[in-house]
Design a protein around this motif. Structure first.
Motif, short mmCIF file in Angstrom:
data_model
loop_
_atom_site.label_atom_id
_atom_site.label_comp_id
_atom_site.label_asym_id
_atom_site.label_seq_id
_atom_site.Cartn_x
_atom_site.Cartn_y
_atom_site.Cartn_z
N GLY A 58 -67.25 -10.26 15.51
CA GLY A 58 -67.54 -9.65 14.44
C GLY A 58 -68.77 -9.86 13.66
O GLY A 58 -69.02 -9.22 12.54
N VAL A 59 -69.88 -10.52 14.25
CA VAL A 59 -70.91 -10.85 13.57
C VAL A 59 -71.98 -10.14 13.98
O VAL A 59 -72.22 -10.12 15.41
CB VAL A 59 -71.15 -12.31 13.75
CG1 VAL A 59 -72.32 -12.80 13.11
CG2 VAL A 59 -70.01 -13.12 12.95
N LYS A 60 -73.10 -9.54 13.48
CA LYS A 60 -74.27 -9.03 13.88
C LYS A 60 -75.30 -9.85 14.17
O LYS A 60 -75.28 -10.81 13.53
CB LYS A 60 -74.71 -7.67 12.68
CG LYS A 60 -73.58 -6.86 12.50
CD LYS A 60 -73.82 -5.74 11.71
CE LYS A 60 -72.92 -4.49 11.51
NZ LYS A 60 -73.25 -3.57 10.30
N VAL A 61 -76.24 -9.12 14.96
CA VAL A 61 -77.41 -10.18 15.36
C VAL A 61 -78.85 -9.07 15.04
O VAL A 61 -78.98 -8.02 15.38
CB VAL A 61 -77.46 -10.17 16.92
CG1 VAL A 61 -78.72 -11.11 17.48
CG2 VAL A 61 -76.13 -11.31 17.25
N HIS A 62 -79.60 -9.82 14.37
CA HIS A 62 -80.64 -9.23 13.95
C HIS A 62 -81.87 -9.97 14.57
O HIS A 62 -82.09 -11.24 14.66
CB HIS A 62 -81.21 -9.35 12.49
CG HIS A 62 -80.02 -8.41 11.71
ND1 HIS A 62 -79.81 -8.56 10.04
CD2 HIS A 62 -78.86 -7.84 12.02
CE1 HIS A 62 -79.03 -8.07 9.72
NE2 HIS A 62 -78.32 -7.53 10.66
N VAL A 63 -82.89 -9.72 15.38
CA VAL A 63 -84.09 -10.07 15.74
C VAL A 63 -84.98 -9.91 15.16
O VAL A 63 -85.55 -8.74 14.95
CB VAL A 63 -83.99 -9.73 17.54
CG1 VAL A 63 -85.30 -10.04 18.10
CG2 VAL A 63 -82.86 -10.20 17.98
N THR A 64 -86.33 -10.88 15.13
CA THR A 64 -87.26 -10.74 14.49
C THR A 64 -88.19 -10.63 15.32
O THR A 64 -88.28 -10.87 16.35
CB THR A 64 -87.66 -12.10 13.84
OG1 THR A 64 -87.76 -13.21 14.65
CG2 THR A 64 -86.64 -12.72 12.69
N CYS A 65 -89.26 -9.70 14.98
CA CYS A 65 -90.28 -9.10 15.69
C CYS A 65 -91.33 -8.91 14.72
O CYS A 65 -92.05 -7.82 14.61
CB CYS A 65 -90.07 -7.87 16.51
SG CYS A 65 -91.32 -7.32 17.66
N ASN A 66 -91.65 -9.99 13.96
CA ASN A 66 -92.49 -9.79 12.55
C ASN A 66 -93.70 -10.48 12.46
O ASN A 66 -94.38 -10.86 11.32
CB ASN A 66 -91.33 -10.03 11.42
CG ASN A 66 -90.86 -11.56 11.46
OD1 ASN A 66 -90.83 -12.16 12.36
ND2 ASN A 66 -90.59 -11.93 10.45
N THR A 67 -94.20 -10.87 13.68
CA THR A 67 -95.66 -11.29 13.67
C THR A 67 -96.39 -10.25 13.50
O THR A 67 -96.05 -8.95 13.62
CB THR A 67 -95.99 -12.28 14.95
OG1 THR A 67 -95.73 -11.13 16.09
CG2 THR A 67 -94.98 -13.46 14.97
N MET A 68 -97.81 -10.49 13.29
CA MET A 68 -98.82 -9.27 13.23
C MET A 68 -99.77 -9.44 14.50
O MET A 68 -100.56 -10.35 14.74
CB MET A 68 -99.79 -9.69 12.15
CG MET A 68 -99.26 -9.54 10.64
SD MET A 68 -98.25 -8.11 10.44
CE MET A 68 -97.82 -8.18 8.64
N PRO A 69 -99.09 -8.58 15.57
CA PRO A 69 -99.55 -8.77 16.75
C PRO A 69 -101.22 -8.32 17.21
O PRO A 69 -101.42 -7.37 16.39
CB PRO A 69 -98.67 -7.97 17.72
CG PRO A 69 -98.13 -7.01 16.85
CD PRO A 69 -98.00 -7.45 15.38
N ARG A 70 -101.83 -8.83 18.02
CA ARG A 70 -103.28 -8.54 18.05
C ARG A 70 -103.22 -7.43 19.43
O ARG A 70 -102.37 -7.00 19.82
CB ARG A 70 -104.02 -9.77 18.57
CG ARG A 70 -104.09 -10.78 17.52
CD ARG A 70 -104.76 -10.41 16.21
NE ARG A 70 -104.59 -11.39 15.12
CZ ARG A 70 -105.50 -12.52 14.99
NH1 ARG A 70 -106.52 -12.88 15.97
NH2 ARG A 70 -105.33 -13.47 14.01
N ASN A 71 -104.52 -7.04 19.70
CA ASN A 71 -104.77 -5.94 20.59
C ASN A 71 -104.13 -6.51 22.05
O ASN A 71 -103.33 -5.74 22.80
CB ASN A 71 -106.02 -5.61 20.86
CG ASN A 71 -106.41 -4.78 19.76
OD1 ASN A 71 -105.65 -4.00 19.03
ND2 ASN A 71 -107.81 -4.66 19.45
N ASP A 72 -104.27 -7.88 22.46
CA ASP A 72 -103.88 -8.20 23.46
C ASP A 72 -102.50 -8.53 23.86
O ASP A 72 -101.97 -8.74 25.02
CB ASP A 72 -104.68 -9.49 23.98
CG ASP A 72 -104.50 -10.75 23.07
OD1 ASP A 72 -103.77 -10.33 21.95
OD2 ASP A 72 -104.98 -11.90 23.34
N GLU A 73 -101.51 -8.18 22.62
CA GLU A 73 -99.99 -8.56 22.79
C GLU A 73 -99.56 -7.28 22.57
O GLU A 73 -98.29 -7.13 22.97
CB GLU A 73 -99.77 -9.41 21.52
CG GLU A 73 -100.47 -10.94 21.48
CD GLU A 73 -100.10 -11.44 20.21
OE1 GLU A 73 -99.43 -12.46 20.16
OE2 GLU A 73 -100.33 -11.09 18.96
N VAL A 74 -100.18 -6.22 22.34
CA VAL A 74 -99.54 -4.81 21.78
C VAL A 74 -98.76 -4.23 23.08
O VAL A 74 -97.87 -3.76 23.24
CB VAL A 74 -100.26 -4.05 21.32
CG1 VAL A 74 -99.76 -2.41 21.15
CG2 VAL A 74 -100.60 -4.25 19.73
#
Length: 402
Positions: A58-74
């Protein structure tokens, strides 16, 4: 009022501890785009395992995607967002508006939470994020209790408000710092901060190379950028009154012991506040028994102030063993973490259990022979506990004077 307790999970061990010790939700990172590059983090397979483990309880999961990505990562983001959605994650945490838009397109079933890195400090920006589709905003740590209450009162009730209540703080505004990148090449906005704010600095004049002049605070202290840790365990009723929906514990890079003890302490604090009863001093004392810097209440009640004497952690307790299983009579199979021996005084702590001290009796090794001192890391041994304890209970000892 119901309120969520959100705990950090740097890897699977820490996730199990956080869940077992009372978290309503956990936040973690995959192998990419998370703000803690040096936590263990989760591979795609581990992420699915983590979600299954949490949802079964009964536990929820939050995933971080909170870096500031650069062009080569997008270009990698759509596939990553689709993967975490397919894994059954409940929410994704983002700071970048482009990532936010991509999540709406490629993972429309995920709730979208706006990271503290976005610096949400007023009700207008919170409203704007809500209008764009945000389900939750994670407030900047620089806000006071009065500001949070006003923000809550002037935003749509369906927009959830999350706020940090415990853990390390940053000398820079909402963590937006270039010092680490400049000095070490490790980018704080890409999860690799080297924490140069904790260093001891001196002043050098341009025409006097090699001559270092100390930088002093008023009493001779030199660690001028060293932030205190936040601890709001004494103020959960005020946070609930202000309308906070989720209480966040910082610490994905910290130990499994930290995840267990701090989650447990705040679990009891939240339960006490919801029941309208005072928090037992037993649980208040627990936050002092993990590795931490000197505490403050952050910006909730004014300026926290820096701790300028040194940048050392306070480490008064050490985990000795983890309970693997335990019989009804208290006879437990344990796994060694740090050395101890027969006759030492330990504390037993566990999910829902008040700490209890006891003197270690003679133990037994895996073959049943008497054992005075387990020595090999992770070795299994049998120990009589003062009372039965669930798996993932911990044995610890004090390693310095209180």
């Amino acid at each position: 009022m119901s309120i969520e307790l959100l705990s950090p999970a740097g890897d699977m061990e820490r996730l199990r501890m956080a869940v077992t010790y009372g978290a309503d939700a956990v936040y973690l990172a995959g192998s990419d785009f998370g703000m803690r590059a040096f936590a263990g983090n989760f591979t795609p397979d581990q992420l699915r395992e983590a979600v299954a483990f949490c949802h079964a309880r009964g536990v929820k999961v939050h995933v971080t995607c909170n870096t500031m990505p650069r062009n080569d990562e997008v270009s990698r983001l759509p596939a990553w967002l689709e993967l975490i959605a397919d894994a059954g994650v409940d929410a994704v945490i983002m700071a970048d508006l482009g990532v936010f838009a991509l999540a709406g397109k490629h993972a429309p079933g995920l709730k979208r939470h706006v990271s503290t890195q976005a610096g949400v400090t007023n009700y207008e920006v919170a409203r704007a994020w809500h209008d764009l589709g945000a389900d939750r905003v994670i407030l900047a740590r620089e806000l006071s209790l009065e500001e949070v209450a006003e923000l809550r009162a002037k935003t749509p009730r369906e927009l959830e408000i999350e706020a940090f209540v415990h853990g390390a703080m940053c000398v820079s505004y909402s963590g937006r710092c270039l010092l680490s990148n400049y000095m070490t090449g490790r980018d704080a906005q890409r999860g690799a901060c080297a924490q140069p704010c904790r260093y001891k600095y001196a002043l050098m004049e341009e025409k006097r190379p090699g001559e270092y002049f100390p930088v002093y605070e008023e009493n001779g202290e030199t660690f001028i950028m060293n932030s205190r840790d936040m601890c709001m365990i004494d103020h959960i009723p005020e946070l609930m009154e202000a309308g906070v929906d989720s209480l966040k514990i910082e610490g994905r890079a910290k130990s499994a012991y930290y995840a267990a003890v701090i989650t447990s302490a705040y679990r009891h604090a939240v339960d006490a506040a919801q029941a309208g009863v005072p928090l037992s001093p037993v649980w208040r004392d627990e936050v002092e028994k993990v590795s931490h810097r000197h505490y403050s209440t952050g910006f909730w009640f004014g300026q926290p102030g820096q701790f300028t004497e040194d940048a050392r952690y306070i480490r008064d307790y050490q985990v000795c063993a983890v309970v693997e299983s335990c019989a009804p009579d208290g006879r437990a199979v344990c796994s060694l973490r740090n050395k101890f021996r027969t006759g030492d005084t330990l504390e037993l702590i566990g999910p829902g259990l008040e700490p209890v001290s006891f003197q270690v009796p003679v133990m037994a090794d895996a073959d049943g022979f008497p054992l005075e001192e387990p020595r090999t890391p992770q070795m299994k041994f049998t120990l009589q506990l003062p009372h039965p304890a669930p798996a993932l209970s911990l044995l610890r000892r004090q390693v310095s004077e209180p």
